[in-house]
Scaffold this motif. Structure first.
Motif, PDB file in Angstrom:
ATOM      1  N   GLN A  18      -1.201  -6.090  -3.856  1.00  0.00           N
ATOM      2  CA  GLN A  18       0.218  -5.935  -3.575  1.00  0.00           C
ATOM      3  C   GLN A  18       0.440  -5.235  -2.237  1.00  0.00           C
ATOM      4  OE1 GLN A  18       2.660  -7.119  -5.381  1.00  0.00           O
ATOM      5  NE2 GLN A  18       4.424  -6.168  -4.381  1.00  0.00           N
ATOM      6  N   ALA A  19      -0.352  -4.201  -1.962  1.00  0.00           N
ATOM      7  CA  ALA A  19      -0.191  -3.471  -0.704  1.00  0.00           C
ATOM      8  C   ALA A  19      -0.561  -4.338   0.491  1.00  0.00           C
ATOM      9  CB  ALA A  19      -1.048  -2.207  -0.737  1.00  0.00           C
ATOM     10  N   VAL A  20      -1.656  -5.084   0.383  1.00  0.00           N
ATOM     11  CA  VAL A  20      -2.100  -5.912   1.510  1.00  0.00           C
ATOM     12  C   VAL A  20      -1.113  -7.040   1.780  1.00  0.00           C
ATOM     13  CG1 VAL A  20      -3.902  -7.493   2.292  1.00  0.00           C
ATOM     14  CG2 VAL A  20      -4.536  -5.338   1.212  1.00  0.00           C
ATOM     15  N   THR A  21      -0.645  -7.715   0.746  1.00  0.00           N
ATOM     16  CA  THR A  21       0.305  -8.810   0.959  1.00  0.00           C
ATOM     17  C   THR A  21       1.647  -8.284   1.469  1.00  0.00           C
ATOM     18  OG1 THR A  21       0.893  -8.682  -1.399  1.00  0.00           O
ATOM     19  CG2 THR A  21      -0.756 -10.322  -0.731  1.00  0.00           C
ATOM     20  N   THR A  22       2.045  -7.093   1.030  1.00  0.00           N
ATOM     21  CA  THR A  22       3.283  -6.505   1.548  1.00  0.00           C
ATOM     22  C   THR A  22       3.166  -6.193   3.027  1.00  0.00           C
ATOM     23  OG1 THR A  22       3.797  -5.550  -0.626  1.00  0.00           O
ATOM     24  CG2 THR A  22       4.930  -4.617   1.269  1.00  0.00           C
ATOM     25  N   ALA A  23       1.985  -5.731   3.436  1.00  0.00           N
ATOM     26  CA  ALA A  23       1.799  -5.357   4.842  1.00  0.00           C
ATOM     27  C   ALA A  23       1.654  -6.562   5.750  1.00  0.00           C
ATOM     28  CB  ALA A  23       0.576  -4.447   4.966  1.00  0.00           C
ATOM     29  N   PHE A  24       0.872  -7.553   5.357  1.00  0.00           N
ATOM     30  CA  PHE A  24       0.513  -8.630   6.278  1.00  0.00           C
ATOM     31  C   PHE A  24       1.209  -9.950   5.986  1.00  0.00           C
ATOM     32  CE2 PHE A  24      -3.105  -5.678   6.220  1.00  0.00           C
ATOM     33  CZ  PHE A  24      -3.166  -5.373   7.568  1.00  0.00           C
ATOM     34  N   ASP A  25       1.728 -10.147   4.784  1.00  0.00           N
ATOM     35  CA  ASP A  25       2.505 -11.352   4.510  1.00  0.00           C
ATOM     36  C   ASP A  25       4.000 -11.110   4.696  1.00  0.00           C
ATOM     37  OD1 ASP A  25       0.135 -12.560   3.962  1.00  0.00           O
ATOM     38  OD2 ASP A  25       0.371 -12.576   1.785  1.00  0.00           O
ATOM     39  N   GLN A  26       4.466  -9.928   4.280  1.00  0.00           N
ATOM     40  CA  GLN A  26       5.870  -9.571   4.441  1.00  0.00           C
ATOM     41  C   GLN A  26       6.117  -8.704   5.668  1.00  0.00           C
ATOM     42  OE1 GLN A  26       7.277  -7.830   0.754  1.00  0.00           O
ATOM     43  NE2 GLN A  26       6.145  -9.301  -0.497  1.00  0.00           N
ATOM     44  N   ASN A  27       5.034  -8.304   6.339  1.00  0.00           N
ATOM     45  CA  ASN A  27       5.117  -7.509   7.586  1.00  0.00           C
ATOM     46  C   ASN A  27       5.802  -6.162   7.390  1.00  0.00           C
ATOM     47  OD1 ASN A  27       3.908  -9.662   8.970  1.00  0.00           O
ATOM     48  ND2 ASN A  27       5.899 -10.602   9.411  1.00  0.00           N
ATOM     49  N   ASN A  28       5.786  -5.637   6.176  1.00  0.00           N
ATOM     50  CA  ASN A  28       6.446  -4.369   5.877  1.00  0.00           C
ATOM     51  C   ASN A  28       5.383  -3.278   5.749  1.00  0.00           C
ATOM     52  OD1 ASN A  28       8.111  -2.292   5.050  1.00  0.00           O
ATOM     53  ND2 ASN A  28       9.261  -3.554   3.594  1.00  0.00           N
ATOM     54  N   ILE A  29       5.029  -2.687   6.873  1.00  0.00           N
ATOM     55  CA  ILE A  29       3.969  -1.681   6.887  1.00  0.00           C
ATOM     56  C   ILE A  29       4.402  -0.416   6.167  1.00  0.00           C
ATOM     57  CG2 ILE A  29       2.500  -0.277   8.368  1.00  0.00           C
ATOM     58  CD1 ILE A  29       1.801  -3.188   8.431  1.00  0.00           C
ATOM     59  N   GLY A  30       5.657  -0.007   6.321  1.00  0.00           N
ATOM     60  CA  GLY A  30       6.135   1.217   5.678  1.00  0.00           C
ATOM     61  C   GLY A  30       6.091   1.121   4.166  1.00  0.00           C
ATOM     62  N   GLN A  31       6.540  -0.014   3.618  1.00  0.00           N
ATOM     63  CA  GLN A  31       6.519  -0.185   2.164  1.00  0.00           C
ATOM     64  C   GLN A  31       5.096  -0.254   1.635  1.00  0.00           C
ATOM     65  OE1 GLN A  31       9.558  -0.442   0.128  1.00  0.00           O
ATOM     66  NE2 GLN A  31       7.904   0.209  -1.241  1.00  0.00           N
ATOM     67  N   ALA A  32       4.218  -0.945   2.363  1.00  0.00           N
ATOM     68  CA  ALA A  32       2.817  -1.018   1.959  1.00  0.00           C
ATOM     69  C   ALA A  32       2.165   0.364   1.976  1.00  0.00           C
ATOM     70  CB  ALA A  32       2.054  -1.967   2.882  1.00  0.00           C
ATOM     71  N   SER A  33       2.529   1.187   2.950  1.00  0.00           N
ATOM     72  CA  SER A  33       1.982   2.547   3.001  1.00  0.00           C
ATOM     73  C   SER A  33       2.458   3.370   1.819  1.00  0.00           C
ATOM     74  CB  SER A  33       2.393   3.221   4.312  1.00  0.00           C
ATOM     75  OG  SER A  33       1.911   2.508   5.430  1.00  0.00           O
ATOM     76  N   ALA A  34       3.710   3.204   1.425  1.00  0.00           N
ATOM     77  CA  ALA A  34       4.224   3.925   0.259  1.00  0.00           C
ATOM     78  C   ALA A  34       3.495   3.490  -1.011  1.00  0.00           C
ATOM     79  CB  ALA A  34       5.726   3.690   0.123  1.00  0.00           C
ATOM     80  N   ILE A  35       3.230   2.198  -1.149  1.00  0.00           N
ATOM     81  CA  ILE A  35       2.471   1.715  -2.307  1.00  0.00           C
ATOM     82  C   ILE A  35       1.079   2.336  -2.333  1.00  0.00           C
ATOM     83  CG2 ILE A  35       1.405  -0.336  -3.322  1.00  0.00           C
ATOM     84  CD1 ILE A  35       3.775  -1.950  -2.287  1.00  0.00           C
ATOM     85  N   THR A  36       0.443   2.412  -1.174  1.00  0.00           N
ATOM     86  CA  THR A  36      -0.901   2.988  -1.096  1.00  0.00           C
ATOM     87  C   THR A  36      -0.905   4.458  -1.474  1.00  0.00           C
ATOM     88  OG1 THR A  36      -1.435   1.427   0.676  1.00  0.00           O
ATOM     89  CG2 THR A  36      -2.878   3.327   0.419  1.00  0.00           C
ATOM     90  N   VAL A  37       0.068   5.215  -0.989  1.00  0.00           N
ATOM     91  CA  VAL A  37       0.122   6.656  -1.285  1.00  0.00           C
ATOM     92  C   VAL A  37       0.359   6.894  -2.773  1.00  0.00           C
ATOM     93  CG1 VAL A  37       1.422   8.772  -0.861  1.00  0.00           C
ATOM     94  CG2 VAL A  37       0.871   7.263   1.043  1.00  0.00           C
ATOM     95  N   VAL A  38       1.292   6.170  -3.362  1.00  0.00           N
ATOM     96  CA  VAL A  38       1.576   6.337  -4.797  1.00  0.00           C
ATOM     97  C   VAL A  38       0.358   5.964  -5.625  1.00  0.00           C
ATOM     98  CG1 VAL A  38       2.966   5.482  -6.714  1.00  0.00           C
ATOM     99  CG2 VAL A  38       4.047   6.010  -4.529  1.00  0.00           C
ATOM    100  N   PHE A  39      -0.292   4.878  -5.259  1.00  0.00           N
ATOM    101  CA  PHE A  39      -1.474   4.449  -6.002  1.00  0.00           C
ATOM    102  C   PHE A  39      -2.609   5.455  -5.871  1.00  0.00           C
ATOM    103  CE2 PHE A  39      -5.239   1.524  -6.415  1.00  0.00           C
ATOM    104  CZ  PHE A  39      -5.104   1.338  -7.771  1.00  0.00           C
ATOM    105  N   PHE A  40      -2.766   6.046  -4.688  1.00  0.00           N
ATOM    106  CA  PHE A  40      -3.800   7.064  -4.500  1.00  0.00           C
ATOM    107  C   PHE A  40      -3.556   8.261  -5.413  1.00  0.00           C
ATOM    108  CE2 PHE A  40      -4.913  11.096  -2.452  1.00  0.00           C
ATOM    109  CZ  PHE A  40      -6.279  10.952  -2.348  1.00  0.00           C
ATOM    110  N   LEU A  41      -2.321   8.701  -5.509  1.00  0.00           N
ATOM    111  CA  LEU A  41      -2.018   9.841  -6.371  1.00  0.00           C
ATOM    112  C   LEU A  41      -2.267   9.512  -7.839  1.00  0.00           C
ATOM    113  CD1 LEU A  41       1.261  11.118  -4.655  1.00  0.00           C
ATOM    114  CD2 LEU A  41      -1.061  12.037  -4.427  1.00  0.00           C
TER     115      LEU A  41
END
Length: 332
Positions: free
Chosen positions: A290-313
């Motif tokens: 979900q994070a990778v497709t959000t970043a590179f398919d939807q070009n939304n780096i900020g949203q992908a970063s938020a997904i990554t941070v939440v998932f890390f926690l």
């Protein structure tokens, strides 16, 4: 009337007094040795620490910063401050929260099944291969061989096995066994079997790595313990329960934690099979996907970063809980 001690008593008591020795000079030697050991340990771990900071710490810190900005990949506009809007949308916007929660549920399902299944299978294989037989190294190499294959190659191989058409290896085998009564089942495209297929693929590819670690743990158990158990007429199950398991408890904890980390970061096989294998995207979607497709398919780096941070926690909390539950007995 006061009693007077003999004159020779004082010299005699001085001769009998034990000599006083000082231990103060030994402290600097221990301190210097401790500092030297600490310095050696720091120098030996420096390459790993530098790599960890450069390739994990700094990128993750940058992801935390980007999660507070509206950043579009390839956009000529400057990043703008977004605050916690990405995090709010991740849990309140149905278009984002739905896929994210589904991906998180898929991740948890994958981990709950893979961690015990792969660890148990690895332990069974390690016990079977912990024998002094001819050509035992060949069998160990065969079981370990899938580990050295890239996950992309493994996904391509399993795409051929699980192909929907009659030419798929699994469908062809089942069709031959049932004398032509088996149809062309879509193992990857069906929502009921998509995640099961990914689980079987991942266990097949990764079980050899855990097997090698557990095999090393089994070989570290003194053979005298098994000899003593045999003298006590202990059965194989009793030897396994009271000798083998306590002897490799720390190794099992390490393998379980390592497998959990690998299970939560599953991505390669999902991406390869979704893009070119017809895998059901919704049924097998994971948070990393979900994070990778959000970043590179939807070009939304900020949203992908938020997904990554939440998932890390989330993964950090689950790992700490698991670490607390399965902590070895020899730890405080």
């Amino acid at each position: 009337m006061k009693s007077v001690e003999p004159a020779h008593a004082a010299p005699h008591s001085r001769e009998q007094a034990p000599p006083v020795t000082s231990v103060e000079p030994a402290r600097p030697a221990r301190s210097v040795r401790k500092n030297r050991d600490w310095l050696h340990g720091l120098l030996m771990s420096a390459p790993s620490v530098v790599g960890l900071i450069a390739f994990v710490g700094i990128p993750f810190g940058y992801a935390v910063v980007l999660s507070f900005y509206n950043v579009r990949l390839g956009s000529p506009l400057e990043p703008t401050w977004f605050g916690i809007e990405h995090y709010r949308r991740l849990f309140t916007d149905p278009d984002l929260s739905g896929p994210f929660l589904r991906a998180l549920l898929n991740n948890l399902t994958f981990a709950v099944v893979v961690v015990p299944a792969q660890t148990g299978l690895a332990l069974g294989l390690a016990i079977l291969l912990n024998r002094k037989l001819k050509a035992i190294g060949v069998f160990r190499s065969l079981f370990f061989m899938p580990v050295v294959f890239p996950m992309a190659l493994v996904a391509v191989i399993w795409r051929l096995i699980l192909a929907r058409s009659d030419q798929g290896m699994l469908n062809s085998a089942l069709d031959a066994v049932t004398f032509g009564n088996w149809g062309a089942f879509d193992w990857l495209g069906d929502s009921a079997s998509a995640m099961i297929s990914i689980i079987i693929l991942s266990i097949w590819q990764g079980v050899g790595f855990q097997m090698v670690i557990l095999l090393a743990g089994l070989q570290s158990i003194p053979s005298e313990l098994y000899e003593a158990a045999e003298l006590d007429r202990a059965s194989r199950w009793q030897q396994f329960r009271h000798v083998t398991l306590p002897g490799i408890r720390g190794t099992l904890v390490f393998v379980a934690l390592l497998t959990s980390v690998f299970a939560f970061r599953v991505f390669d096989q999902i991406y390869v099979l979704v893009q070119g294998g017809g895998l059901n995207e919704d049924a097998a979607r994971t948070v990393m996907y979900q994070a990778v497709t959000t970043a590179f398919d939807q070009n939304n780096i900020g949203q992908a970063s938020a997904i990554t941070v939440v998932f890390f926690l989330i993964v950090l909390v689950l790992t700490l809980i698991q670490r607390r539950v399965v902590r070895p007995d020899n730890e405080d």
